[in-house]
Design an enzyme around this catalytic site. Structure first.
Site, PDB file in Angstrom:
ATOM      1  N   LYS A   3     -41.405 -10.998 -44.302  1.00 33.26           N
ATOM      2  CA  LYS A   3     -41.603 -10.410 -43.493  1.00 33.26           C
ATOM      3  C   LYS A   3     -41.275  -8.655 -42.755  1.00 33.26           C
ATOM      4  O   LYS A   3     -40.275  -8.792 -44.025  1.00 33.26           O
ATOM      5  CB  LYS A   3     -41.240 -11.089 -41.413  1.00 33.26           C
ATOM      6  N   TYR A  43     -50.625 -16.931 -36.093  1.00 30.36           N
ATOM      7  CA  TYR A  43     -50.021 -17.763 -34.710  1.00 30.36           C
ATOM      8  C   TYR A  43     -50.541 -17.914 -33.726  1.00 30.36           C
ATOM      9  O   TYR A  43     -50.285 -18.207 -32.684  1.00 30.36           O
ATOM     10  CB  TYR A  43     -48.414 -16.434 -33.984  1.00 30.36           C
ATOM     11  N   PHE A  51     -42.832 -16.884 -26.815  1.00 31.69           N
ATOM     12  CA  PHE A  51     -42.277 -16.007 -27.184  1.00 31.69           C
ATOM     13  C   PHE A  51     -43.072 -14.881 -28.061  1.00 31.69           C
ATOM     14  O   PHE A  51     -43.728 -13.975 -29.414  1.00 31.69           O
ATOM     15  CB  PHE A  51     -41.160 -16.282 -28.600  1.00 31.69           C
ATOM     16  N   ARG A  79     -39.201 -24.654 -47.593  1.00 28.72           N
ATOM     17  CA  ARG A  79     -38.542 -25.237 -45.980  1.00 28.72           C
ATOM     18  C   ARG A  79     -37.464 -25.175 -46.113  1.00 28.72           C
ATOM     19  O   ARG A  79     -35.990 -24.584 -45.699  1.00 28.72           O
ATOM     20  CB  ARG A  79     -39.422 -26.105 -44.911  1.00 28.72           C
ATOM     21  N   THR A  85     -35.422 -22.407 -39.069  1.00 26.01           N
ATOM     22  CA  THR A  85     -35.245 -21.256 -37.512  1.00 26.01           C
ATOM     23  C   THR A  85     -35.006 -20.665 -36.657  1.00 26.01           C
ATOM     24  O   THR A  85     -33.680 -18.679 -37.002  1.00 26.01           O
ATOM     25  CB  THR A  85     -36.684 -21.897 -36.708  1.00 26.01           C
ATOM     26  N   ARG A  96     -32.087 -18.259 -44.405  1.00 28.68           N
ATOM     27  CA  ARG A  96     -32.404 -17.989 -43.475  1.00 28.68           C
ATOM     28  C   ARG A  96     -30.609 -17.474 -42.875  1.00 28.68           C
ATOM     29  O   ARG A  96     -30.096 -16.403 -42.100  1.00 28.68           O
ATOM     30  CB  ARG A  96     -33.095 -18.221 -41.968  1.00 28.68           C
ATOM     31  N   ASN A 106     -37.095 -13.106 -37.729  1.00 26.84           N
ATOM     32  CA  ASN A 106     -36.542 -13.982 -38.825  1.00 26.84           C
ATOM     33  C   ASN A 106     -37.128 -13.339 -39.887  1.00 26.84           C
ATOM     34  O   ASN A 106     -37.958 -12.896 -39.962  1.00 26.84           O
ATOM     35  CB  ASN A 106     -37.051 -15.424 -37.738  1.00 26.84           C
ATOM     36  N   HIS A 109     -41.473 -16.546 -43.002  1.00 29.59           N
ATOM     37  CA  HIS A 109     -42.672 -17.687 -42.603  1.00 29.59           C
ATOM     38  C   HIS A 109     -42.368 -18.484 -44.199  1.00 29.59           C
ATOM     39  O   HIS A 109     -42.847 -18.056 -45.233  1.00 29.59           O
ATOM     40  CB  HIS A 109     -43.505 -16.708 -41.870  1.00 29.59           C
ATOM     41  N   GLU A 120     -53.378 -21.187 -43.668  1.00 26.38           N
ATOM     42  CA  GLU A 120     -52.178 -19.741 -43.672  1.00 26.38           C
ATOM     43  C   GLU A 120     -53.228 -18.880 -44.719  1.00 26.38           C
ATOM     44  O   GLU A 120     -52.946 -18.187 -45.243  1.00 26.38           O
ATOM     45  CB  GLU A 120     -50.924 -19.957 -43.585  1.00 26.38           C
TER      46      GLU A 120
END
Length: 141
Positions: A3, A43, A51, A79, A85, A96, A106, A109, A120
């Site tokens: 991001k 999203y 959010f 993950r 998250t 993270r 964050n 993704h 995606e």
């Protein structure tokens, strides 16, 4: 996907390095600016949640690095590498856990299932942009 915060902090290489060192195979990579329309598609499952607007605002606030990785159990491995998250719950040593301090900013993704990954990937890549190259070192991992 890395991001905007990753680019702003100049840690793109460090994050990609962690995924490569795990033995994941990079088959798609591009920097892009996500439009509000593309963000809404990405999203869609969060539309109407409190959010949602902040997710769209952040992902469209600067360029992102879209990526496609391959490996056995790729979704699960990625993950685990990126961590929870919630920055407060992300363990040190995860991406993270080491680089995030705010949930709404964050830095990465990752798809949560093979089905989400397939959806995606189609949002961000044309089929011709995925290069499934021969990985001669795959037996080392």
């Amino acid at each position: 996907m890395l991001k905007p915060g990753v680019l702003n902090r100049r840690i793109v290489g460090e994050v990609i390095d962690r995924l490569e060192k795990k033995g994941l195979k990079l088959v798609g990579l591009k920097m892009m600016q996500i439009t509000p329309e593309l963000a809404a598609q990405h999203y869609a499952e969060h539309k109407g949640k409190p959010f949602y607007d902040s997710l769209v605002d952040y992902i469209t606030s600067g360029p992102v690095v879209a990526m496609v990785w391959q490996s056995d159990d790729c979704v699960m491995l990625v993950r685990k590498l990126i961590g929870s998250t919630s920055p407060a719950e992300a363990h040190p040593g995860t991406i993270r856990g080491d680089f995030c301090s705010h949930t709404q900013h964050n830095i990465i993704h990752a798809s949560d299932s093979d089905e989400s990954a397939a959806r995606e990937i189609k949002l961000f890549f044309r089929e011709s942009e995925i290069i499934d190259w021969e990985d001669n070192s795959s037996s080392w991992y």
